[in-house]
Design a protein around this motif. Structure first.
Motif, PDB file in Angstrom:
ATOM      1  N   TYR A  33      72.014   4.226  28.811  1.00 15.51           N
ATOM      2  CA  TYR A  33      71.974   5.648  29.154  1.00 15.51           C
ATOM      3  C   TYR A  33      73.217   5.992  29.977  1.00 15.51           C
ATOM      4  O   TYR A  33      73.725   5.158  30.736  1.00 15.51           O
ATOM      5  N   PHE A  35      74.919   9.185  32.489  1.00 19.22           N
ATOM      6  CA  PHE A  35      74.537  10.317  33.321  1.00 19.22           C
ATOM      7  C   PHE A  35      75.780  10.946  33.954  1.00 19.22           C
ATOM      8  O   PHE A  35      76.788  10.278  34.177  1.00 19.22           O
ATOM      9  N   TYR A  37      76.264  13.076  37.546  1.00 18.94           N
ATOM     10  CA  TYR A  37      75.666  13.568  38.775  1.00 18.94           C
ATOM     11  C   TYR A  37      76.691  14.455  39.486  1.00 18.94           C
ATOM     12  O   TYR A  37      77.894  14.220  39.434  1.00 18.94           O
ATOM     13  N   LEU A  47      71.221  15.397  39.561  1.00 13.28           N
ATOM     14  CA  LEU A  47      71.404  15.024  38.159  1.00 13.28           C
ATOM     15  C   LEU A  47      71.801  16.252  37.351  1.00 13.28           C
ATOM     16  O   LEU A  47      71.104  17.269  37.370  1.00 13.28           O
ATOM     17  N   ARG A  50      71.985  13.962  31.032  1.00 18.93           N
ATOM     18  CA  ARG A  50      71.659  12.585  30.654  1.00 18.93           C
ATOM     19  C   ARG A  50      71.834  12.435  29.152  1.00 18.93           C
ATOM     20  O   ARG A  50      71.476  13.324  28.383  1.00 18.93           O
ATOM     21  N   PHE A  91      80.116  12.589  39.425  1.00 14.44           N
ATOM     22  CA  PHE A  91      80.085  11.157  39.167  1.00 14.44           C
ATOM     23  C   PHE A  91      79.487  10.876  37.792  1.00 14.44           C
ATOM     24  O   PHE A  91      78.409  11.373  37.463  1.00 14.44           O
TER      25      PHE A  91
ATOM     26  N   LEU B  43      80.190   4.894  45.254  1.00 16.07           N
ATOM     27  CA  LEU B  43      78.775   4.553  45.388  1.00 16.07           C
ATOM     28  C   LEU B  43      78.513   3.158  44.845  1.00 16.07           C
ATOM     29  O   LEU B  43      78.829   2.859  43.693  1.00 16.07           O
ATOM     30  N   TYR B  97      63.945   5.360  32.395  1.00 18.85           N
ATOM     31  CA  TYR B  97      65.380   5.578  32.222  1.00 18.85           C
ATOM     32  C   TYR B  97      65.745   7.044  32.358  1.00 18.85           C
ATOM     33  O   TYR B  97      66.674   7.535  31.733  1.00 18.85           O
ATOM     34  N   HIS B  98      65.027   7.747  33.220  1.00 16.76           N
ATOM     35  CA  HIS B  98      65.267   9.173  33.387  1.00 16.76           C
ATOM     36  C   HIS B  98      66.287   9.492  34.454  1.00 16.76           C
ATOM     37  O   HIS B  98      66.508  10.642  34.769  1.00 16.76           O
ATOM     38  N   TYR B 100      67.937   8.731  38.445  1.00 15.52           N
ATOM     39  CA  TYR B 100      67.404   8.608  39.794  1.00 15.52           C
ATOM     40  C   TYR B 100      67.151   9.977  40.409  1.00 15.52           C
ATOM     41  O   TYR B 100      67.861  10.948  40.112  1.00 15.52           O
TER      42      TYR B 100
END
Lengths: 116, 111
Positions: A33, A35, A37, A47, A50, A91, B43, B97-98, B100
């Motif tokens: 996955y 993402f 952010y 978030l 995704r 990010f 991070l 897996y959504h 954080y």
């Protein structure tokens, strides 16, 4: 180990225009996955969007969309109609599918400034 | 209702002291994490717990010790604080897996 690279430390865009933030990653995994952010000056991590690697269709959330190129290991974020509130650090992050705690690996971030 | 809450938000302390940061989530997530954000905004994961069990323990000095009394809580205790420990510490939780859900962060300043 996975690595995530954001090659643009800083970017700026005029309000109402479109901007694209770049992200590349390195992995030997096939399923994972990705993402994006957002971290505004308030410090909160939010978030944005995704993407599941097994889905070819690019994810979209309102003014935010991605261009996911699996073969090129590229995952860019497009922000349309930029607003002043979009000013933030962005990010890119990678999560592989395993039982090792769903660890997110982050890129170094891109600081985006939206100018009035 | 705050989903992931960390306390305190700010912590200023002297070198050599011991301090704790508390984290609680009310989302029913199975997995909780501690991340460190350095002065360059990078991070990096420190620890991950799944149902109170330590899953990930990255290369972190032994002075850092996580404790998870139950699935909803993950605290971070730091002994003998050093100047280099100054950073923002984020707690987060996840389910599957959504992605954080992060707490608002704790800015630790060691003087």
């Amino acid at each position: 180990a996975q690595t995530v690279t954001q090659s643009q430390p800083e970017m700026s865009v005029q309000e109402a225009e479109t901007v694209t933030l770049s992200c590349t990653y390195d992995t030997s995994e096939n399923n994972y996955y990705l993402f994006w952010y957002k971290q505004p000056p308030s410090r909160q991590m939010i978030l944005v969007i995704r993407q599941e690697a097994y889905k070819q269709q690019n994810a979209t959330e309102n003014r935010f969309s991605v261009n996911f190129q699996k073969a090129a290991k590229s995952f860019s974020l497009k922000i349309s109609d930029s607003q002043l509130g979009d000013t933030a650090m962005y990010f890119c992050a990678f999560m592989k599918l395993d039982n090792a705690g769903n660890m997110l690996t982050f890129g170094g971030g891109t600081r985006l400034m939206v100018k009035p | 209702d705050t989903a992931v809450s960390q306390t305190p938000k700010y912590l200023v302390t002297q070198m050599g002291n011991d301090k704790s940061i508390k984290c609680e989530q009310n989302l029913g997530h199975d997995t909780m994490y501690w991340y460190k954000q350095d002065s360059k905004k990078f991070l990096k994961i420190m620890f991950s717990y799944n149902n109170k069990e330590l899953i990930i323990n990255e290369t972190v000095p032994n002075r850092f010790s996580p404790k998870s009394p139950d699935k909803a809580h993950l605290n971070l205790h730091i002994n003998s604080l050093e100047l280099g420990d100054s950073a923002v510490y984020f707690c987060a939780s996840s389910q599957g897996y959504h992605g954080y859900t992060f707490g608002s962060g704790t800015r630790l300043t060691v003087v």
